[in-house]
Design an enzyme around this catalytic site. Structure first.
Site, PDB file in Angstrom:
ATOM      1  N   ASP A  67     107.905 -20.796 -86.063  1.00 19.98           N
ATOM      2  CA  ASP A  67     109.058 -20.861 -86.960  1.00 19.98           C
ATOM      3  C   ASP A  67     110.369 -20.725 -86.189  1.00 19.98           C
ATOM      4  O   ASP A  67     110.381 -20.383 -85.002  1.00 19.98           O
ATOM      5  CB  ASP A  67     108.958 -19.776 -88.053  1.00 19.98           C
ATOM      6  CG  ASP A  67     108.420 -18.449 -87.533  1.00 19.98           C
ATOM      7  OD1 ASP A  67     108.532 -18.199 -86.320  1.00 19.98           O
ATOM      8  OD2 ASP A  67     107.873 -17.678 -88.323  1.00 19.98           O
ATOM      9  N   ASN A 128     104.974  -7.739 -96.000  1.00 16.87           N
ATOM     10  CA  ASN A 128     104.602  -8.312 -97.299  1.00 16.87           C
ATOM     11  C   ASN A 128     103.438  -9.299 -97.169  1.00 16.87           C
ATOM     12  O   ASN A 128     103.140 -10.038 -98.090  1.00 16.87           O
ATOM     13  CB  ASN A 128     105.809  -9.010 -97.957  1.00 16.87           C
ATOM     14  CG  ASN A 128     106.351 -10.171 -97.131  1.00 16.87           C
ATOM     15  OD1 ASN A 128     105.818 -10.488 -96.070  1.00 16.87           O
ATOM     16  ND2 ASN A 128     107.400 -10.805 -97.612  1.00 16.87           N
ATOM     17  N   HIS A 130     103.289 -11.851 -95.008  1.00 21.04           N
ATOM     18  CA  HIS A 130     103.594 -13.218 -94.564  1.00 21.04           C
ATOM     19  C   HIS A 130     103.022 -13.484 -93.174  1.00 21.04           C
ATOM     20  O   HIS A 130     102.899 -12.581 -92.351  1.00 21.04           O
ATOM     21  CB  HIS A 130     105.107 -13.542 -94.635  1.00 21.04           C
ATOM     22  CG  HIS A 130     105.984 -12.883 -93.624  1.00 21.04           C
ATOM     23  ND1 HIS A 130     107.265 -12.461 -93.914  1.00 21.04           N
ATOM     24  CD2 HIS A 130     105.804 -12.582 -92.315  1.00 21.04           C
ATOM     25  CE1 HIS A 130     107.817 -11.942 -92.834  1.00 21.04           C
ATOM     26  NE2 HIS A 130     106.953 -12.003 -91.853  1.00 21.04           N
ATOM     27  N   GLU A 135     106.115 -16.807 -97.027  1.00 18.94           N
ATOM     28  CA  GLU A 135     106.301 -15.623 -97.851  1.00 18.94           C
ATOM     29  C   GLU A 135     105.349 -15.685 -99.046  1.00 18.94           C
ATOM     30  O   GLU A 135     104.789 -16.758 -99.348  1.00 18.94           O
ATOM     31  CB  GLU A 135     107.761 -15.580 -98.343  1.00 18.94           C
ATOM     32  CG  GLU A 135     108.819 -15.521 -97.227  1.00 18.94           C
ATOM     33  CD  GLU A 135     108.972 -14.147 -96.599  1.00 18.94           C
ATOM     34  OE1 GLU A 135     107.984 -13.393 -96.509  1.00 18.94           O
ATOM     35  OE2 GLU A 135     110.098 -13.820 -96.169  1.00 18.94           O
TER      36      GLU A 135
HETATM   37  C1  F6R Z   1     107.424 -14.648 -86.199  1.00 16.11           C
HETATM   38  C2  F6R Z   1     106.660 -14.735 -87.422  1.00 16.11           C
HETATM   39  C3  F6R Z   1     106.539 -13.589 -88.372  1.00 16.11           C
HETATM   40  C4  F6R Z   1     106.292 -12.253 -87.673  1.00 16.11           C
HETATM   41  C5  F6R Z   1     106.250 -11.133 -88.697  1.00 16.11           C
HETATM   42  C6  F6R Z   1     106.055  -9.778 -88.049  1.00 16.11           C
HETATM   43  O1  F6R Z   1     107.401 -15.860 -85.494  1.00 16.11           O
HETATM   44  O2  F6R Z   1     106.148 -15.768 -87.690  1.00 16.11           O
HETATM   45  O3  F6R Z   1     105.474 -13.840 -89.252  1.00 16.11           O
HETATM   46  O4  F6R Z   1     105.100 -12.308 -86.955  1.00 16.11           O
HETATM   47  O5  F6R Z   1     107.428 -11.113 -89.425  1.00 16.11           O
HETATM   48  O6  F6R Z   1     107.179  -9.450 -87.325  1.00 16.11           O
HETATM   49  P1  F6R Z   1     107.168  -8.223 -86.323  1.00 16.11           P
HETATM   50  O7  F6R Z   1     106.290  -8.609 -85.198  1.00 16.11           O
HETATM   51  O8  F6R Z   1     108.622  -8.084 -85.879  1.00 16.11           O
HETATM   52  O9  F6R Z   1     106.666  -7.037 -87.076  1.00 16.11           O
END
Ligand code: F6R
Length: 234
Positions: A67, A128, A130, A135
Site C-alpha cells: 500500500d 481493527n 486490517h 479496513e
Molecule cells: C502496512 C500495512 C498495514 C500495517 C498495519 C500494522 O503496509 O499494510 O496493514 O501492517 O497497520 O501496522 P504496525 O506494524 O505499525 O502495527
C-alpha cells in the site's frame, strides 16, 4: 493457518527474516510482497545485517509493497516509498527498477500477475484486523484500489508516525485488496506487542471470512503462517 508463538520481537523478526533469506537464496528471482509500519522494521534490519555479512544477492529479486498513502507530497518522510528505502532498500543490493508500489496510474494486480505473482507475502495487522489497508467492510473480491482509512487507523498511525497529529495523516491510501493478497503463494503475518493481543486472539478463533474482520480472509488460503510474540498472546 499455522500459528507460531515466539518469545519477543527479536525472535519473531529473526524467524521471519530467516524465511525471507532462505527464499531469496533458493529463488534468485523471487517476488516478495512487503509491508510497512512498525512491525517489520526489525525484520528488515536482520535482512540488511545478513546482506552485510553474507552478501545475499538481491539483484534479481522484485518487491511489491502492499500500500501507499495518497496525498503526501513525493519524498515525504512518512510516505511508504521513503520508509522502504530507509528501512530496507538502501541496505541491500536490490535494483530500484525492481521495487514496485501501487499507484493510481497502473493496474497493480495485472502488473504483479505479469511478473509471475508474489511468492512470499509479508503482512502486519491493524488493531481493527486490517491487512494492507483493507479496513473492516472490505470485500473478499477486492483488488488494488483507493481506500478510505478508518478513524482508528488514522489515530494509531498519527501516534506512531505523525507526532500524534491526526490532521497530518492522509485520509486515503491505495491498497492491494483481499483478493490480491490471497493470490500470493505463501503468506506470513507478523503480530507483535500488547496492542495486537485482541486481533491475535480473534485470528486464533477464526474459522471463516467475516467482512468486519478483514484478516479472517486468510482462513481461505492454504499456506498462511501467523508469527506472534508473547506480548501479543493472551
Ligand atoms: C502496512 C500495512 C498495514 C500495517 C498495519 C500494522 O503496509 O499494510 O496493514 O501492517 O497497520 O501496522 P504496525 O506494524 O505499525 O502495527
Amino acid at each position: 493457518m499455522e500459528f507460531i508463538k515466539l518469545k519477543d520481537e527479536k525472535e519473531c523478526s529473526k524467524f521471519v527474516a530467516g524465511e525471507i533469506i532462505k527464499l531469496v537464496k533458493n529463488n534468485k528471482k523471487a517476488n516478495l510482497g512487503l509491508a510497512t509500519g512498525s512491525t517489520p522494521i526489525q525484520t528488515y534490519k536482520y535482512l540488511i545485517e545478513d546482506f552485510n555479512q553474507n552478501k545475499t544477492n538481491w539483484k534479481k529479486i522484485k518487491t511489491f509493497n502492499l500500500d501507499e498513502y495518497l496525498g503526501l507530497p513525493a519524498g515525504h518522510k512518512q510516505s511508504y516509498k521513503v520508509f522502504m528505502s530507509e528501512m530496507l532498500f538502501e541496505g541491500i543490493s536490490i535494483k530500484p527498477k525492481n521495487v514496485f508500489f501501487p499507484n493510481t496510474d497502473q493496474n497493480y494486480d495485472k502488473l504483479i500477475a505479469s511478473e509471475g505473482g508474489i511468492d512470499f507475502q509479508l503482512l502486519g495487522i491493524g488493531t481493527n484486523g486490517h491487512i494492507g489497508f483493507n479496513e473492516p467492510g472490505s470485500e473478499l473480491e477486492s483488488l488494488t484500489r483507493i481506500v478510505d482509512l478508518t478513524e482508528e487507523t488514522i489515530n494509531v498511525n498519527a501516534n506512531k508516525f505523525f507526532d500524534g497529529d491526526t490532521t497530518e495523516v492522509p485520509k486515503q491510501a491505495i491498497s492491494m485488496g483481499l483478493k490480491s493478497i490471497l493470490e500470493a503463494k505463501k503468506i506470513v503475518l507478523l503480530a507483535l506487542g500488547e496492542s495486537k493481543r485482541e486481533v491475535v486472539s480473534k485470528l486464533l478463533d477464526c474459522k471463516e471470512f467475516d467482512i468486519n474482520f478483514p484478516a479472517s480472509a486468510l482462513t481461505l488460503h492454504d499456506d498462511v503462517t501467523i508469527i506472534y510474540d508473547e506480548e501479543a498472546s493472551i
